[in-house]
Design an enzyme around this catalytic site. Structure first.
Site, PDB file in Angstrom:
ATOM      1  N   SER A  45       0.807  -1.223   0.000  1.00 21.46           N
ATOM      2  CA  SER A  45       0.000   0.000   0.000  1.00 21.46           C
ATOM      3  C   SER A  45       0.839   1.271   0.000  1.00 21.46           C
ATOM      4  O   SER A  45       0.342   2.325  -0.376  1.00 21.46           O
ATOM      5  CB  SER A  45      -0.928   0.013   1.216  1.00 21.46           C
ATOM      6  N   ASP A 352      -4.031   7.715   8.159  1.00 28.47           N
ATOM      7  CA  ASP A 352      -5.104   6.847   8.663  1.00 28.47           C
ATOM      8  C   ASP A 352      -4.642   5.890   9.757  1.00 28.47           C
ATOM      9  O   ASP A 352      -5.348   4.953  10.082  1.00 28.47           O
ATOM     10  CB  ASP A 352      -5.728   6.059   7.500  1.00 28.47           C
ATOM     11  N   HIS A 355      -0.954   4.569   7.066  1.00 25.91           N
ATOM     12  CA  HIS A 355      -0.331   5.222   5.910  1.00 25.91           C
ATOM     13  C   HIS A 355      -0.075   6.698   6.156  1.00 25.91           C
ATOM     14  O   HIS A 355      -0.768   7.318   6.957  1.00 25.91           O
ATOM     15  CB  HIS A 355      -1.225   5.037   4.681  1.00 25.91           C
TER      16      HIS A 355
END
Ligand code: NAG
Ligand code: NAG
Ligand code: NAG
Ligand code: NAG
Length: 387
Positions: A45, A352, A355
């Site tokens: 990610s 978040d 990240h």
């Protein structure tokens, strides 16, 4: 240099290495900036630009709010580090390989998906979010991408269709970037004790090494390899920890034991990249100490005017419950809460809880591009030259 290193003793070798670094640096900056014909990325990610959104449930709003003004398949409020790399080398943002709509692969493809690991994991994404597209699968995707685009490029007649495809000769002139390993650690923290994890790291690294060797055999020459970040500094690691024991956290509030594992992983990764440099005579391999850039920001937030790095911008994370960014959830008193974004994402390091914000990613980019955190210490603009 490989032979010299092996045959000479430690002291002399260190002197030779030092001279080579200094000479190498001077030589590198005299050369013209590399003209990368494309960018191929492998990762999780931290560098996904739409893969997991294409394959599974799209990443929801308010992801993307700062830069794209809509959710854009990225786990951030804006650009991820890979986007800044693309900008820096003068190429368009990368389409995710898995994206079937609106993709343009003329200048590369992104094989990264959120939740990816180096090693194949025996769990589904529906358990803990681990992607089925582990590094070996991303390599399959690359191989298929390469062979199919070759066939297609020769078949299609329309300039429009051709403009969506890379030229076959561009693969060896592309930059191959990697940012993967963080989830191998996070899975291990959940399923293994420290001793088991330490015993497993060599296997994780060896699978990484095989992926690089494979791409080299396929013609890849320039490799830009991020090490793994200080995972123990991610706010998510601390969500469920109350009253930590003395010494559990370091002076910046990060979980020391987890960061130690990341440091061990990075040490072995760096050694392996050095070995690969000897094995692959035409490869320009740059190992990038992104860990230090990330930890550097966390230790400088106060002096640079950022918010507390353990504070999350998007999502509801309080004593009475946790609701992830962009999700709805029920908290202890029974109310439904939306995991909304904060007013000033640009001041936050964490977007978040897992990240980084675009602001933090941009800061990391500025730290790593000039090569001061790289081995060898060449800037991104010169990562095509083998020292
Ligand atoms: C997954 O299962 C296979 C077969 O049992 C095993 O060989 C492999 O080591 C497992 N992988 C992990 C990461 O646990
Ligand atoms: C694909 O991207 C390349 C590079 O930006 C551009 O030249 C080309 O026109 C694009 N193709 C289409 C169909 O948009
Ligand atoms: C439940 O808690 C939230 C957050 O503290 C608060 O905003 C809300 O008013 C509370 N609802 C009820 C019904 O007490
Ligand atoms: C590289 O950039 C960083 C961040 O701007 C700066 O602190 C550092 O001094 C630079 N290093 C070199 C060698 O230019």
């Amino acid at each position: 240099m490989g032979c010299i290193s092996i045959t000479l003793g430690g002291g002399l070798m260190a002197v030779i290495t030092l001279i080579e670094v200094v000479v190498g640096q001077a030589a590198a900056t005299e050369k013209a900036a590399c003209k990368f014909a494309g960018l191929y990325n492998f990762g999780d990610s931290n560098s996904d630009t739409g893969g997991i959104s294409a394959a599974f449930e799209p990443i929801p709003w308010p992801y993307g709010l700062t830069f794209f003004k809509k959710s854009a398949g990225r786990d951030s409020d804006g650009r991820v580090l890979l986007d800044f790399i693309a900008e820096q080398v003068g190429l368009p943002y990368l389409s995710a390989y898995l994206n079937s709509i609106g993709a343009n692969f003329s200048h590369g493809a992104n094989f990264a998906t959120g939740g990816s690991t180096i090693r194949r994991q025996n769990e589904t994404i529906f358990q803990y979010g681990i992607s089925p597209f582990s590094l070996d699968v991303q390599i399959w995707h690359h191989d298929q991408f390469k062979s199919r685009t070759k066939d297609l490029y020769d078949q299609v007649k329309s300039p429009f269709e051709r403009s969506l495809l890379p030229r076959h000769e561009d693969f060896s002139k592309a930059l191959y970037t990697f940012d993967i390993g963080q989830n191998d650690l996070s899975v291990a923290f959940r399923t293994m004790n420290d001793e088991q994890l330490r015993a497993t790291i060599p296997n994780i690294i060896s699978q990484f090494s095989s992926a690089v060797e494979h791409l080299y055999k396929q013609g890849a020459r320039s490799f830009w390899i991020h090490n793994t970040g200080p995972i123990g500094c991610l706010p998510v690691s601390l969500f469920y920890i109350t009253n930590p024991k003395q010494g559990y956290l370091d002076k910046n509030g990060c979980i020391k034991g987890q960061n130690d594992m990341a440091i061990e992983f990075n040490k072995q990764l760096k050694e392996t990249v050095t070995k690969l440099r000897m094995q692959l005579p035409e490869a320009a391999l740059t190992y990038v100490d992104l860990y230090s850039a990330k930890y550097g920001l966390i230790s400088k937030t106060k002096s640079e005017g950022w918010a507390d790095p353990m504070k999350v911008c998007c999502g509801y994370h309080e004593k009475d419950g946790h609701v992830w960014c962009g999700q709805k959830g029920v908290i202890t008193n029974g109310s439904t809460v939306f995991g909304a974004a904060c007013k000033n994402p640009e001041l936050h390091v964490s977007w978040d809880g897992v990240h980084h914000t675009e602001g933090a990613n941009h800061w990391f980019a500025n730290q790593i591009f000039n090569g001061s955190l790289s081995d060898p210490p060449v800037p991104l603009s010169h990562a095509c030259y083998r020292n």
